[in-house]
Motif scaffolding. Structure first.
Motif, short mmCIF file in Angstrom:
data_model
loop_
_atom_site.label_atom_id
_atom_site.label_comp_id
_atom_site.label_asym_id
_atom_site.label_seq_id
_atom_site.Cartn_x
_atom_site.Cartn_y
_atom_site.Cartn_z
N PRO A 56 0.77 -1.18 0.04
CA PRO A 56 -0.17 -0.14 0.02
C PRO A 56 0.69 1.24 -0.06
O PRO A 56 0.49 2.21 -0.70
N LEU A 57 2.22 1.33 0.74
CA LEU A 57 2.92 2.58 0.70
C LEU A 57 3.33 2.83 -0.67
O LEU A 57 3.51 3.90 -1.15
N ARG A 58 3.70 1.60 -1.52
CA ARG A 58 4.18 2.15 -2.58
C ARG A 58 3.32 2.52 -3.72
O ARG A 58 3.26 3.70 -4.57
N LEU A 59 2.01 2.11 -3.37
CA LEU A 59 0.81 2.67 -4.18
C LEU A 59 0.56 4.03 -3.83
O LEU A 59 0.05 4.90 -4.89
N GLN A 61 2.69 6.17 -2.78
CA GLN A 61 3.58 7.01 -3.61
C GLN A 61 3.47 7.63 -5.03
O GLN A 61 3.67 8.44 -5.74
N VAL A 62 2.87 6.11 -5.78
CA VAL A 62 2.72 6.40 -7.27
C VAL A 62 1.41 7.20 -7.32
O VAL A 62 1.50 8.38 -8.23
N SER A 63 0.43 7.11 -6.40
CA SER A 63 -0.45 8.18 -6.52
C SER A 63 -0.18 9.61 -6.33
O SER A 63 -0.56 10.34 -6.93
N GLN A 64 0.59 9.83 -5.50
CA GLN A 64 0.81 11.28 -5.17
C GLN A 64 2.01 11.86 -6.08
O GLN A 64 1.79 13.14 -6.65
N ILE A 65 3.01 11.13 -6.43
CA ILE A 65 3.84 11.75 -7.56
C ILE A 65 3.32 11.62 -8.96
O ILE A 65 3.41 12.79 -9.63
N ILE A 90 -7.28 17.35 -16.32
CA ILE A 90 -6.11 17.08 -15.22
C ILE A 90 -6.90 16.64 -14.13
O ILE A 90 -6.65 16.01 -13.49
N SER A 91 -8.14 17.03 -13.72
CA SER A 91 -8.78 16.79 -12.66
C SER A 91 -9.32 15.36 -12.66
O SER A 91 -9.22 14.56 -12.00
N ALA A 92 -9.60 15.07 -13.93
CA ALA A 92 -10.30 13.64 -14.31
C ALA A 92 -9.27 12.58 -14.37
O ALA A 92 -9.48 11.61 -13.53
N LEU A 93 -8.10 12.84 -14.55
CA LEU A 93 -6.74 11.73 -14.63
C LEU A 93 -6.26 12.03 -13.33
O LEU A 93 -6.06 10.78 -12.64
N CYS A 94 -6.16 13.02 -12.76
CA CYS A 94 -5.46 13.10 -11.07
C CYS A 94 -6.66 12.09 -10.13
O CYS A 94 -6.27 11.48 -9.43
N GLY A 95 -7.92 12.19 -10.71
CA GLY A 95 -9.06 11.36 -9.92
C GLY A 95 -8.62 9.94 -10.06
O GLY A 95 -9.12 9.40 -8.97
N LEU A 96 -8.19 9.33 -10.90
CA LEU A 96 -7.60 7.83 -11.28
C LEU A 96 -6.69 7.71 -9.89
O LEU A 96 -6.81 6.75 -9.31
N LEU A 97 -5.84 8.39 -9.99
CA LEU A 97 -4.61 8.22 -8.84
C LEU A 97 -5.23 8.55 -7.47
O LEU A 97 -4.84 7.90 -6.41
N THR A 98 -6.07 9.36 -7.34
CA THR A 98 -6.64 9.68 -6.09
C THR A 98 -7.68 8.49 -5.65
O THR A 98 -7.45 8.10 -4.46
N THR A 99 -8.21 7.73 -6.66
CA THR A 99 -8.85 6.56 -6.25
C THR A 99 -7.93 5.44 -5.83
O THR A 99 -8.01 4.81 -4.75
N GLN A 100 -6.61 5.50 -6.26
CA GLN A 100 -5.57 4.31 -6.26
C GLN A 100 -5.10 4.77 -4.51
O GLN A 100 -4.93 3.99 -3.87
N GLY A 101 -5.04 6.19 -4.48
CA GLY A 101 -4.33 6.34 -3.07
C GLY A 101 -5.53 6.04 -2.01
O GLY A 101 -5.28 5.67 -0.75
N GLU A 164 4.11 13.53 -0.51
CA GLU A 164 4.83 12.32 -0.50
C GLU A 164 6.06 12.80 0.42
O GLU A 164 6.49 11.59 0.88
N ILE A 165 6.41 13.78 0.50
CA ILE A 165 7.63 14.24 1.58
C ILE A 165 7.22 13.95 2.85
O ILE A 165 7.88 13.12 3.67
N SER A 166 5.78 14.18 3.32
CA SER A 166 5.17 14.05 4.54
C SER A 166 5.19 12.73 4.93
O SER A 166 5.32 12.29 5.86
#
Length: 384
Positions: A56-59, A61-65, A90-101, A164-166
């Motif tokens: 989960p932690l790696r996922l 990282q992928v989500s945030q970066i 931008i919002s739609a694609l970021c939404g995909l990675l928001t879901t993963q996070g 990601e830094i946090s």
């Protein structure tokens, strides 16, 4: 979580406002909301499988970066080609990675807080989420007032990097084992078969899904129409729109803190929150001015947050731990399909003045559906 959600709120804030201000069309604003939310919803089952299968932690990282990179690349595309579609994209694609996070965090929380009362853990998590919603609209509105939407997106990208830094700093201080729960299953078919089997056969799960989908319909219509209602029907400024979001988020934090501190049973939390969303929806539908609309909007947001405590606690009790990610992903898909549907329904309205009637009809349908879904349980208790 706070920093990433703050950045996400920047994007969610700017899309409906920019679309409505540019086009002066509530229909296009509603359709933009549907385009923005649909990828998030459709990607939940895949993200659920990934959350069980990979660390989960790696996922996270992928989500945030990944979201930071999408913001940067989207801004480069806008500078080269122009067009309103870039901010929505931008919002739609970021939404995909928001879901993963989100799915990775859902798998992480029970592992990190294994010995805590799960209702309290979810209450704190939701409070952090709503705190970001308090700060997000205020900061985004301030930036939007002195600059443009591109600046808002730039700051969102910076915040994703800060998230990601946090997380890296947190991980250095906290060495709790966080592992994939089903990393031995290489098939893509079996996880979905398992998830749908749980959906059909686990007792109580279908009822909870139906209740959540109906609540999300009211919540989705409320969010999809809020920018148009405030700046169009009530003729208020962007600052009033930010104030609306902030008051709603503050009220949500108060409700969540009360729910976390209370000794209410999880069933009572569900009943109170479901009723609260209905009442808030009715108030927004019939409000003659901005201030009463704000009251209804805050009630919808507040009790929707409380309902999330109910639904997540029930899911955690019903679903086996090793199948939690994959099953939750499929459940959230069904639960949240009503949100882009809400955007489509708003897009079918002829004018912003008709949205009140739409919300009222949806509240009535939801109330009847909730009553029908609860009758078998009430009957069983009476006969028992």
């Amino acid at each position: 979580m706070f920093t990433a959600r703050l950045a996400d709120q920047f994007l969610l804030f700017v899309v409906p406002l920019v679309v409505y201000q540019t086009t002066q069309s509530v229909s296009l604003s509603g359709l933009a909301y549907a385009v923005e939310t649909l990828p998030r919803v459709l990607f939940y089952p895949v993200c659920g499988v990934l959350a069980d299968r990979y660390a989960p932690l790696r996922l996270m990282q992928v989500s945030q970066i990944g979201r930071a990179l999408i913001c940067v690349l989207g801004l480069i595309g806008f500078s080269l080609f122009g067009g309103l579609g870039w901010v929505v994209g931008i919002s739609a694609l970021c939404g995909l990675l928001t879901t993963q996070g989100f799915m990775a965090r859902e798998v992480m929380l029970p592992q990190i807080f294994a010995h805590a009362r799960f209702e309290k853990t979810q209450s704190i998590s939701q409070s952090v989420n709503q705190t970001s919603i308090v700060a997000g609209p205020l900061l985004a509105a301030s930036l939007f007032a002195i600059s443009d939407w591109q600046t808002v997106v730039v700051i969102a990208a910076i915040l994703f990097v800060c998230a990601e830094i946090s997380m890296m700093i947190w991980r250095r201080a906290n060495r709790t084992p966080i592992v994939a729960t089903d990393d031995r299953n290489a098939s893509w078919i079996i996880p979905f078969k398992t998830a749908f089997s749980h959906l059909v056969y686990l007792p109580g799960l279908k009822r909870v899904i139906a209740l959540t989908a109906s609540v999300n319909l009211i919540f989705g219509v409320t969010l999809a129409t809020s920018a148009a209602m405030v700046t169009g029907l009530y003729a208020q400024s962007e600052e009033h729109y930010a104030l609306l979001q902030t008051v709603g988020a503050v009220f949500t934090i108060v409700v969540l803190m009360m729910a976390g501190a209370s000794r209410l049973s999880i069933g009572m939390i569900g009943l109170v929150s479901f009723s609260g969303v209905l009442i808030g929806g009715i108030v927004t539908a019939i409000s003659p001015d901005y201030w009463l609309y704000m009251v209804g909007f805050a009630i919808v947001l507040g009790f929707d947050g409380m309902f999330n405590i109910y639904i997540r606690t029930v899911r955690q009790k019903i679903i086996p731990a090793k199948d939690y990610g994959k099953t939750t992903g499929v459940i959230i898909l069904f639960n949240n399909l009503t949100q882009p549907l809400a955007g489509v329904l708003v897009g079918l309205t002829a004018s912003v003045a008709q949205t009140g009637g739409l919300i009222l009809v949806l509240c009535i349908v939801t109330a009847l559906g909730g009553l029908l879904l609860s009758l078998p349980r009430l009957f069983a208790r009476t006969t028992g």
